[in-house]
Design an enzyme around this catalytic site. Structure first.
Site, PDB file in Angstrom:
ATOM      1  N   ASP A  85       0.785  -1.242   0.000  1.00 17.42           N
ATOM      2  CA  ASP A  85       0.000   0.000   0.000  1.00 17.42           C
ATOM      3  C   ASP A  85       0.817   1.292   0.000  1.00 17.42           C
ATOM      4  OD1 ASP A  85      -1.745  -2.016   0.651  1.00 17.42           O
ATOM      5  OD2 ASP A  85      -2.206  -1.263   2.638  1.00 17.42           O
ATOM      6  N   GLU A 264     -10.484  -2.896   4.258  1.00 13.68           N
ATOM      7  CA  GLU A 264      -9.159  -2.389   4.590  1.00 13.68           C
ATOM      8  C   GLU A 264      -9.006  -0.973   4.057  1.00 13.68           C
ATOM      9  OE1 GLU A 264      -6.362  -5.242   2.908  1.00 13.68           O
ATOM     10  OE2 GLU A 264      -5.950  -5.919   4.937  1.00 13.68           O
TER      11      GLU A 264
END
Ligand SMILES: *[C@@H]1O[C@H](CO)[C@@H](O)[C@H](O)[C@H]1NC(C)=O
Ligand SMILES: *[C@@H]1O[C@H](CO)[C@@H](O)[C@H](O)[C@H]1NC(C)=O
Ligand SMILES: *[C@@H]1O[C@H](CO)[C@@H](O)[C@H](O)[C@H]1NC(C)=O
Ligand SMILES: *[C@@H]1O[C@H](CO)[C@@H](O)[C@H](O)[C@H]1NC(C)=O
Ligand SMILES: *[C@@H]1O[C@H](CO)[C@@H](O)[C@H](O)[C@H]1NC(C)=O
Ligand SMILES: *[C@@H]1O[C@H](CO)[C@@H](O)[C@H](O)[C@H]1NC(C)=O
Ligand SMILES: *[C@@H]1O[C@H](CO)[C@@H](O)[C@H](O)[C@H]1NC(C)=O
Ligand SMILES: *[C@@H]1O[C@H](CO)[C@@H](O)[C@H](O)[C@H]1NC(C)=O
Ligand SMILES: *[C@@H]1O[C@H](CO)[C@@H](O)[C@H](O)[C@H]1NC(C)=O
Ligand SMILES: *[C@@H]1O[C@H](CO)[C@@H](O)[C@H](O)[C@H]1NC(C)=O
Ligand SMILES: *[C@@H]1O[C@H](CO)[C@@H](O)[C@H](O)[C@H]1NC(C)=O
Ligand SMILES: CC(=O)N[C@H]1CO[C@H](CO)[C@@H](O)[C@@H]1O
Length: 567
Positions: A85, A264
């Protein structure tokens, strides 16, 4: 003075569908009262130490070889090891963009998570920086989060400056996940952990599932707002704070959209609406789900709404960078070689500009287009503004970057009767014949991508083909396709970004030939096509051995990675 924090979203998924497929989940945010999960500030003091393993360098950027067949030249990828990420993008008061990212510098798979760091003035040309945030011990992982500029010293960390940066992130240990902060006096290059960490601990029954805080400044109520995920409860918690240290639960957003197995990386950003009254903007809540996407793997979905009906001063366009991979196979893609340092794993998308647009039938939709792509163009390779039914054929083996940008606009369309024909492209290897192809059927609005004819990787979750459907807008009288191909990643955009998709691919030989074909168009239509070579933003920084060293001016620690081995 208003801090200029850039939102990030984590894109899990090879194909981001930002209109048609998400229209069913394109509903207003419904905030319900705080339910089961809750969180409170703890007064216990935990370690603020920085623990650096002997094989992880501190104070120096990690060098990388950016000359591989799979190394994109206008996309960000880490010098070596594994990236997932993007975290905490912001712009400093020098106008420099800072990208942090989930980074395991010591293996080619996810594991020992740090905050990697890179900077850029144009979001295409990057300088690798030393790792910004290290775990506090051998069992800790520094997971995703965000960063803000605390211009007014609300935290009290910055008595002497208006450009202090605070990072807010999750510390993962096997027993729990908690939210921590760290502050930077030097524009985000180095951080000091707050002594009173954690600032937020999980309540409820799933202490190991509480992560990915994203913080924004809420002008109207003059306080910080955090969205944070309770992944397996399918809840997004909304918290407020006057000072980034003390957090109060405000509300939860529960069970919206496609839930997959986990929520998420939530993100909340304010975003302008095109065609609305001049100052109009709305809030966008983004959630990544993993896995369980309609097309397999993981995706990001978005929800448009208001956040207590407030209006900010209009922001510049929102820019996002996304992780262009998928948890179902990211740890095994063939970009890494046998040993750490032979390659890398994972790529970010190009920066994307966004706005909301009212589309026929779909309603308000998130538009995603490549942001300021012209800034990275090196030369024009082809241009034809009256192609009609025809083909553009191009050998680009001499383009150093191997990266191209292309546009094809069909104009002069009238009512839906005039929608006929196809526009297809194929990028192939003149040596092996492997190819990536895609295109659009003008009559149906379908757009597709096929990476099945590349032989460098195979995996049951590595889907071959993707498709989605766009809608013709008579007011536009046009149908447009554009795209970026960059060695091992292709991103395409329909109608200026009403639909967009990104996919990675792995041929055994470099692709070097492009063909773009138009056929069966209505005689009223004309086609204009442009193809441009993009700069080799990474190779332009390499020394004779193809090594990009990153920021070497920081001095400090000269630990080298020469003796490192894959774990
Ligand atoms: C700001 O930019 C200037 C010029 O590029 C550079 O010399 C300076 O170090 C930068 N300052 C910070 C804090 O990054
Ligand atoms: C800083 O203070 C100004 C003036 O009170 C206020 O308008 C602004 O929203 C504040 N911004 C932040 C990030 O604290
Ligand atoms: C910043 O906050 C600290 C702690 O509250 C305070 O001592 C300091 O005076 C503040 N500085 C400014 C410029 O407001
Ligand atoms: C702020 O400035 C004062 C006075 O120059 C100095 O004593 C103090 O160490 C500075 N604080 C920080 C955090 O830089
Ligand atoms: C989380 O786990 C750590 C390590 O086991 C423990 O020290 C800490 O107290 C726990 N925190 C919470 C909030 O449960
Ligand atoms: C071409 O488009 C016009 C509308 O502009 C339509 O009337 C005509 O039938 C179309 N021709 C064909 C061959 O589809
Ligand atoms: C393209 O081909 C179709 C038939 O396949 C023909 O009807 C049309 O006139 C052609 N269009 C142009 C712009 O040449
Ligand atoms: C395609 O259309 C867009 C939007 O109108 C325009 O900006 C672009 O220059 C066009 N490209 C070509 C190759 O005509
Ligand atoms: C390039 O590699 C050679 C052979 O390993 C080495 O001798 C040389 O110092 C390297 N050059 C640079 C600039 O790193
Ligand atoms: C290198 O890092 C320092 C801070 O450690 C920063 O001031 C400087 O601007 C950076 N230089 C480049 C080229 O990124
Ligand atoms: C250099 O690295 C060593 C070992 O990782 C560490 O103990 C030391 O604090 C680092 N020094 C600096 C200036 O970062
Ligand atoms: C800060 C603020 O005004 N919050 C309000 C948002 O809307 C809810 C529902 O109307 C109110 O309860 C809050 O007080």
């Amino acid at each position: 003075m208003s801090p200029y924090t850039q939102p990030f979203i984590t894109l899990l998924g090879l194909l981001t569908l930002t209109s048609a497929q998400s229209s069913t989940v394109n509903t207003p945010i419904s905030s319900s009262a705080l339910s089961s999960p809750s969180a409170t500030r703890t007064v216990s003091r935990s370690s603020s130490a920085t623990y650096s393993q002997s094989d992880v360098p501190t104070g120096t950027a990690i060098a990388g070889n950016y000359d591989g067949a799979y190394r994109p030249q206008v996309h960000f990828s880490p010098p070596q090891g594994f990236m997932n990420d993007p975290n905490g993008m912001f712009v400093d008061d020098n106008g420099t963009y800072h990208l942090y990212y989930q980074y395991n510098p010591v293996a080619n798979v996810a594991g020992r998570q740090h905050w990697g760091h890179a900077t850029s003035d144009d979001l295409y040309t990057w300088t690798n920086q030393p790792i910004a945030i290290f775990p506090g011990g051998p069992t800790e992982g520094v997971f995703s989060g965000s960063a803000v500029v605390d211009a007014n010293n609300t935290s009290g960390f910055f008595p002497n400056q208006t450009n202090g940066v605070v990072a807010i992130y999750t510390i993962n240990v096997s027993e729990n996940q908690t939210q921590h902060i760290a502050y930077s006096y030097d524009n985000g290059y180095s951080f000091t952990k707050y002594q009173g960490n954690p600032v937020l601990v999980p309540g409820g029954t799933n202490p190991t599932q509480f992560r990915d805080p994203k913080v924004i400044w809420h002008e109207q109520t003059q306080r910080w707002i955090m969205v944070v995920a309770y992944p397996i409860d399918f809840e997004i918690g909304i918290f407020s704070s006057p000072n980034l240290i003390d957090w109060t639960a405000e509300s939860n957003v529960s069970h919206i959209g496609v839930t997959g197995l986990q929520y998420e990386c939530p993100n909340m950003v304010e975003i302008p609406v095109q065609g609305g009254s001049s100052n109009e903007s709305m809030y966008l809540l983004l959630i990544s789900i993993n896995p369980g996407a309609p097309l397999g793997g993981s995706i990001t979905e978005y929800f448009i709404g208001t956040f207590n009906g407030t209006l900010f001063d209009p922001l510049d366009s929102t820019i996002t960078l996304n992780w262009a991979s998928n948890w179902q196979y990211t740890n095994v893609v063939p970009t890494a070689g046998d040993q750490l340092g032979d390659g890398f794993r994972s790529v970010m998308t190009v920066p994307r500009g966004h706005y909301l647009k009212d589309l026929p039938r779909f309603g308000l939709s998130l538009i995603s287009y490549p942001w300021n792509i012209n800034s990275i163009v090196e030369s024009e390779l082809a241009s034809n503004d009256s192609l009609g039914n025809g083909t553009v054929l191009l050998d680009y083996s001499n383009v150093e970057s191997g990266a191209l940008y292309f546009e094809a606009n069909i104009t002069g369309l009238k009512t839906s009767d005039s929608l006929d024909g196809t526009l297809n492209f194929i990028f192939s290897s003149s040596v092996s014949g492997e190819s990536i192809s895609g295109g659009t059927f003008v009559s149906s609005g379908d757009v597709w991508l096929d990476r099945g004819h590349t032989d460098g990787f195979s995996n049951p979750f590595f889907t071959d083909k993707f498709s989605a459907t766009g809608l013709y807008n008579e007011d536009d009288g046009a149908w447009r396709l554009s795209g970026i191909i960059d060695r091992s990643i292709i991103e395409i955009f329909l109608n200026g970004g009403e639909l967009s998709g990104s996919t990675v691919f792995f041929p055994t030989r470099p692709l070097d030939t492009m063909a773009l074909r138009v056929s069966g168009l209505n005689s009223t239509a004309t086609v204009s096509v442009g193809v441009w070579a993009l700069k080799a933003a990474w190779l332009d920084q390499a020394n004779v051995n193809g090594t990009v060293r990153g920021n070497v001016t920081t001095g400090g620690n000269s630990t080298t990675l020469g003796a490192m081995r894959l774990l």
